[in-house]
Design a protein around this motif. Structure first.
Motif, PDB file in Angstrom:
ATOM      1  N   ILE A 136       0.839  -1.211   0.000  1.00  0.00           N
ATOM      2  CA  ILE A 136       0.000   0.000   0.000  1.00  0.00           C
ATOM      3  C   ILE A 136       0.868   1.253   0.000  1.00  0.00           C
ATOM      4  N   LEU A 137       1.815   1.309   0.946  1.00  0.00           N
ATOM      5  CA  LEU A 137       2.659   2.493   1.059  1.00  0.00           C
ATOM      6  C   LEU A 137       3.575   2.646  -0.161  1.00  0.00           C
ATOM      7  N   GLY A 138       4.045   1.518  -0.708  1.00  0.00           N
ATOM      8  CA  GLY A 138       4.883   1.584  -1.900  1.00  0.00           C
ATOM      9  C   GLY A 138       4.129   2.131  -3.095  1.00  0.00           C
ATOM     10  N   THR A 139       2.870   1.716  -3.238  1.00  0.00           N
ATOM     11  CA  THR A 139       2.041   2.209  -4.339  1.00  0.00           C
ATOM     12  C   THR A 139       1.781   3.706  -4.197  1.00  0.00           C
ATOM     13  N   ILE A 140       1.444   4.136  -2.966  1.00  0.00           N
ATOM     14  CA  ILE A 140       1.196   5.564  -2.719  1.00  0.00           C
ATOM     15  C   ILE A 140       2.452   6.381  -3.009  1.00  0.00           C
ATOM     16  N   GLY A 141       3.591   5.892  -2.515  1.00  0.00           N
ATOM     17  CA  GLY A 141       4.842   6.605  -2.752  1.00  0.00           C
ATOM     18  C   GLY A 141       5.201   6.679  -4.223  1.00  0.00           C
ATOM     19  N   GLY A 142       4.947   5.596  -4.960  1.00  0.00           N
ATOM     20  CA  GLY A 142       5.224   5.588  -6.393  1.00  0.00           C
ATOM     21  C   GLY A 142       4.377   6.596  -7.137  1.00  0.00           C
ATOM     22  N   ILE A 143       3.088   6.658  -6.805  1.00  0.00           N
ATOM     23  CA  ILE A 143       2.194   7.624  -7.449  1.00  0.00           C
ATOM     24  C   ILE A 143       2.662   9.049  -7.156  1.00  0.00           C
ATOM     25  N   GLU A 144       3.021   9.290  -5.905  1.00  0.00           N
ATOM     26  CA  GLU A 144       3.476  10.627  -5.516  1.00  0.00           C
ATOM     27  C   GLU A 144       4.769  11.010  -6.229  1.00  0.00           C
ATOM     28  N   TYR A 145       5.667  10.054  -6.374  1.00  0.00           N
ATOM     29  CA  TYR A 145       6.970  10.338  -6.972  1.00  0.00           C
ATOM     30  C   TYR A 145       6.865  10.579  -8.479  1.00  0.00           C
ATOM     31  N   PHE A 146       6.159   9.706  -9.166  1.00  0.00           N
ATOM     32  CA  PHE A 146       6.124   9.780 -10.621  1.00  0.00           C
ATOM     33  C   PHE A 146       5.105  10.790 -11.155  1.00  0.00           C
ATOM     34  N   SER A 147       4.177  11.243 -10.313  1.00  0.00           N
ATOM     35  CA  SER A 147       3.180  12.204 -10.792  1.00  0.00           C
ATOM     36  C   SER A 147       3.801  13.559 -11.109  1.00  0.00           C
ATOM     37  N   ASN A 148       4.984  13.844 -10.526  1.00  0.00           N
ATOM     38  CA  ASN A 148       5.636  15.128 -10.811  1.00  0.00           C
ATOM     39  C   ASN A 148       7.141  14.948 -11.041  1.00  0.00           C
ATOM     40  N   SER A 149       7.495  13.843 -11.667  1.00  0.00           N
ATOM     41  CA  SER A 149       8.893  13.568 -12.030  1.00  0.00           C
ATOM     42  C   SER A 149       9.839  13.615 -10.834  1.00  0.00           C
ATOM     43  N   GLY A 150       9.384  13.138  -9.704  1.00  0.00           N
ATOM     44  CA  GLY A 150      10.243  13.069  -8.527  1.00  0.00           C
ATOM     45  C   GLY A 150      10.388  14.359  -7.764  1.00  0.00           C
ATOM     46  N   LYS A 151       9.738  15.413  -8.192  1.00  0.00           N
ATOM     47  CA  LYS A 151       9.821  16.700  -7.491  1.00  0.00           C
ATOM     48  C   LYS A 151       8.738  16.740  -6.415  1.00  0.00           C
ATOM     49  N   MET A 152       9.152  16.468  -5.178  1.00  0.00           N
ATOM     50  CA  MET A 152       8.169  16.299  -4.107  1.00  0.00           C
ATOM     51  C   MET A 152       8.311  17.321  -2.986  1.00  0.00           C
ATOM     52  N   THR A 153       9.406  18.058  -2.938  1.00  0.00           N
ATOM     53  CA  THR A 153       9.631  18.985  -1.829  1.00  0.00           C
ATOM     54  C   THR A 153       9.195  20.395  -2.203  1.00  0.00           C
ATOM     55  N   MET A 154       9.102  21.241  -1.193  1.00  0.00           N
ATOM     56  CA  MET A 154       8.706  22.627  -1.436  1.00  0.00           C
ATOM     57  C   MET A 154       9.739  23.352  -2.293  1.00  0.00           C
ATOM     58  N   ALA A 155      11.001  22.911  -2.227  1.00  0.00           N
ATOM     59  CA  ALA A 155      12.074  23.588  -2.965  1.00  0.00           C
ATOM     60  C   ALA A 155      12.015  23.326  -4.463  1.00  0.00           C
ATOM     61  N   ASP A 156      11.543  22.138  -4.860  1.00  0.00           N
ATOM     62  CA  ASP A 156      11.595  21.813  -6.292  1.00  0.00           C
ATOM     63  C   ASP A 156      10.247  21.468  -6.924  1.00  0.00           C
TER      64      ASP A 156
END
Length: 218
Positions: A136-156
């Motif tokens: 479950i957590l791996g799927t959520i993390g994958g969606i979050e990561y690939f939905s914006n090309s790995g840009k997940m922080t406020m800085a990028d």
């Protein structure tokens, strides 16, 4: 013919003179006695939050934002990037809209088996095996990561200035169009309501030890 004599004492004359002077003074100083002009209620309200009238209006929260209510009691808009905050609000709202359905659905539909037969959400969390949680957590993390090309922080996250907060390109029903602004507002309001509802439902389950619809506090 006897005429009635009108006798006036010196005290009467003094009183009349005092009353005349007092009346003249009040009439002359009427402007001074009147309340000082104040700003209108509309002007006063302009400096206060529309959602929390006893707090100051957030300086860095533009009224042009969808769903604006002037609600920022913690001053987060002054400390964090506004686009990043809106992205977080939208994502948490979407998750909670799904979560509210997920809290109620097991009372009607269940997958079956020893791991998925609990109808109480609190019990269900402890019954799910570690391997399933990893999936479950791996799927959520994958969606979050690939939905914006790995840009997940406020800085990028918003290095692309054209990127709209919450826009992941997911629109299978083709709802984006003329009513886009109205739909954005509806999504925000439903998401905010779902965040409150999820917290209330989960608290209810903890306090009663019962599912959402079957439990009761009294």
């Amino acid at each position: 013919q006897v005429r009635a004599l009108n006798f006036r004492s010196p005290a009467d004359d003094s009183f009349r003179m005092f009353a005349s002077l007092l009346t003249s003074a009040l009439a002359f100083n009427g402007a001074a006695c009147a309340p000082a002009p104040t700003r209108s209620s509309v002007t006063m309200a302009a400096g206060k939050s529309a959602a929390v009238p006893f707090l100051a209006k957030p300086d860095n929260l533009p009224e042009s934002m969808a769903g604006y209510a002037g609600f920022d009691p913690l001053g987060l808009s002054s400390s964090f990037d506004l686009k990043w905050l809106r992205e977080a609000e939208l994502k948490h709202g979407r998750v909670c809209m799904l979560a509210v359905v997920g809290l109620i659905a097991p009372e009607f539909f269940r997958l079956g088996g020893p791991y998925y037969d609990a109808i109480n959400p609190v019990e269900a969390v402890s019954k799910v095996p570690a391997v399933a949680w990893a999936q479950i957590l791996g799927t959520i993390g994958g969606i979050e990561y690939f939905s914006n090309s790995g840009k997940m922080t406020m800085a990028d996250m918003f290095t692309d200035s054209a990127r709209v907060p919450g826009n992941t390109g997911f629109d299978p029903l083709k709802m984006k169009g003329a009513a886009s602004a109205d739909l954005q507002l509806k999504e925000l309001k439903n998401g905010r309501l779902a965040m409150l509802a999820f917290g209330g439902m989960l608290t209810h389950c903890f306090l009663t030890g019962q599912p959402v619809l079957q439990g009761g506090l009294w």
